[in-house]
Design a protein around this motif. Sequence first.
Motif, PDB file in Angstrom:
ATOM      1  N   SER A 174       0.860  -0.787   0.133  1.00  0.00           N
ATOM      2  CA  SER A 174      -0.224   0.604   0.226  1.00  0.00           C
ATOM      3  C   SER A 174       0.997   0.901   0.067  1.00  0.00           C
ATOM      4  O   SER A 174       1.493   1.483   0.572  1.00  0.00           O
ATOM      5  N   ALA A 175       0.486   1.903  -1.138  1.00  0.00           N
ATOM      6  CA  ALA A 175       1.196   2.765  -0.850  1.00  0.00           C
ATOM      7  C   ALA A 175       1.001   4.319  -0.436  1.00  0.00           C
ATOM      8  O   ALA A 175       1.215   5.266   0.576  1.00  0.00           O
ATOM      9  N   GLY A 196      -9.099   5.890  10.762  1.00  0.00           N
ATOM     10  CA  GLY A 196     -11.015   6.408  11.139  1.00  0.00           C
ATOM     11  C   GLY A 196     -10.903   5.561   9.707  1.00  0.00           C
ATOM     12  O   GLY A 196     -11.270   5.961   8.823  1.00  0.00           O
ATOM     13  N   GLY A 197     -12.856   5.959   9.580  1.00  0.00           N
ATOM     14  CA  GLY A 197     -13.409   6.255   8.906  1.00  0.00           C
ATOM     15  C   GLY A 197     -13.750   5.097   8.083  1.00  0.00           C
ATOM     16  O   GLY A 197     -14.095   4.960   6.911  1.00  0.00           O
ATOM     17  N   VAL A 198     -13.866   3.417   8.779  1.00  0.00           N
ATOM     18  CA  VAL A 198     -14.099   2.623   8.274  1.00  0.00           C
ATOM     19  C   VAL A 198     -14.256   1.485   9.168  1.00  0.00           C
ATOM     20  O   VAL A 198     -13.607   1.485  10.526  1.00  0.00           O
ATOM     21  N   LYS A 199     -14.884   0.523   9.203  1.00  0.00           N
ATOM     22  CA  LYS A 199     -15.535  -0.363  10.066  1.00  0.00           C
ATOM     23  C   LYS A 199     -14.326  -1.382  10.407  1.00  0.00           C
ATOM     24  O   LYS A 199     -13.613  -1.843   9.224  1.00  0.00           O
ATOM     25  N   TYR A 200     -14.068  -1.940  11.157  1.00  0.00           N
ATOM     26  CA  TYR A 200     -13.236  -3.278  11.395  1.00  0.00           C
ATOM     27  C   TYR A 200     -13.005  -4.355  10.505  1.00  0.00           C
ATOM     28  O   TYR A 200     -12.501  -4.428   9.962  1.00  0.00           O
ATOM     29  N   ALA A 229      -9.569  -0.574  -1.437  1.00  0.00           N
ATOM     30  CA  ALA A 229      -8.410  -0.423  -2.321  1.00  0.00           C
ATOM     31  C   ALA A 229      -7.706   0.630  -2.738  1.00  0.00           C
ATOM     32  O   ALA A 229      -6.822   1.568  -2.509  1.00  0.00           O
ATOM     33  N   GLU A 230      -8.774   1.266  -3.270  1.00  0.00           N
ATOM     34  CA  GLU A 230      -8.927   3.212  -3.941  1.00  0.00           C
ATOM     35  C   GLU A 230      -8.370   3.861  -2.900  1.00  0.00           C
ATOM     36  O   GLU A 230      -7.351   4.349  -3.060  1.00  0.00           O
ATOM     37  N   ARG A 231      -8.997   4.336  -1.632  1.00  0.00           N
ATOM     38  CA  ARG A 231      -8.889   4.907  -0.701  1.00  0.00           C
ATOM     39  C   ARG A 231      -6.972   4.749   0.102  1.00  0.00           C
ATOM     40  O   ARG A 231      -6.467   5.181   0.277  1.00  0.00           O
TER      41      ARG A 231
END
Length: 309
Positions: A174-175, A196-200, A229-231
Motif C-alpha cells: 500500500s502506497a 478512522g472512517g472505516v469499519k473493522y 483498495a482505492e482509498r
Amino acid sequence: MCFTPIEYTSDDVNSSIIDTKELDRGSKDGLTWTVTYSHQLALCHKLTDCAYLTWQFDFRKLKNEGSVDGFSGDIIVTYRKEKEKTAPIKFYVEFSNPQQEVVRRIGPSSDIKYSEKYPTCYITFDLHLTPYKLAYRNLPVDQAFLPSTPNTDGVLVVENRRMHINKTYLSVQSAFFQTMFTSNFMEKSMAEVPIGGVKYDEFARLLAIVSMKPVFPTDESVENLLALAERFLMPAIVCHVEHHLLTATHFDFFRLLSLADKHNLEKLTEKCIESLTTLGQISRNRHRPEYIHLSRDTKARILDHLTQA
C-alpha cells in the motif's frame, strides 16, 4: 460467548423457471429474510441462462440493540426433479451488514426445471446461521492480526480493535501506508496508529487478502474491498477481486459488467463483452439499472463487438 444457531427449513415451493417469484419470507430470533427466485444470464464458459436465489437478510434490530454484529454459516439448497431430489448444494456465507443481500447461482435453468413437460422447479433451502459478536469472533480474517502473528512490528486500531501488522510488508502492499510509515508523519513513531472512517470488519478483510495466511474475497465483500483498495492505494487487492469475479463469483452477467465498468476492471470487461453473441442478449435487458448506468465507452464497445460478430 455462545449463541444459539438459527435453523430453518423452507417449504417445498414450485416456480416457473422463467419467472421471478418470491419463494419464502420468514423471521427467527431477530433475523428476517425474503428469498426470491429469478433467472439471469451467467458468465460461465459461455453466456448461459441460469437459476438464481437471492436472500435479503435483515438484522437491524439486533444490531441496534448491540446484541449481534453478524452471522456465519451455511445455506443448503435442494431442488427436485420429476422422480428424485438432486444432491444438496451447500453455500458458506458470512455477513456483518445488517441489511445483506446474498445471491447464489443454483445452475442452468434447463437443469433446474422439473421435467420437459412441466417447465417448473421445486426448490427448498435450509439455513444454518450462527450469530456472532465481533469482540468474540475468531474467524480466519481475525486470526491474521493476532498478537501472536509472527514478525509484527506495529499495531493499527480500528473501532477499538487492535490489529498487529508488519509495517514493511504493509508498505509494500500500500502506497498509503508506505507514506505513513516512512515520511515525517507522527504515525511513523506511534506505537498504535488509529485508522478512522472505516469499519473493522471491512478493513480486516482488506488486509487479510494480502496477509501471510490470505483470506480470499467473497461476493458479499467485493464492493467494499474495491472502494477501500482505492482509498488505501492497494492495487493488488483490485487484482485479487478481479480474479474472484472472473473465476468464482455467483453474480449474474450484468452485475459483473457493471462492476467491471465502474471500477475499470479491464480483464473482466473484456471477458464480458467477448461473451456476447447476439444483440438480443442486450435488448432483453436494456431496462436493467446495471445496463442503463454503463459508461458510454463500454456501451460503444459492446455495440462495436456485436456489429462485428
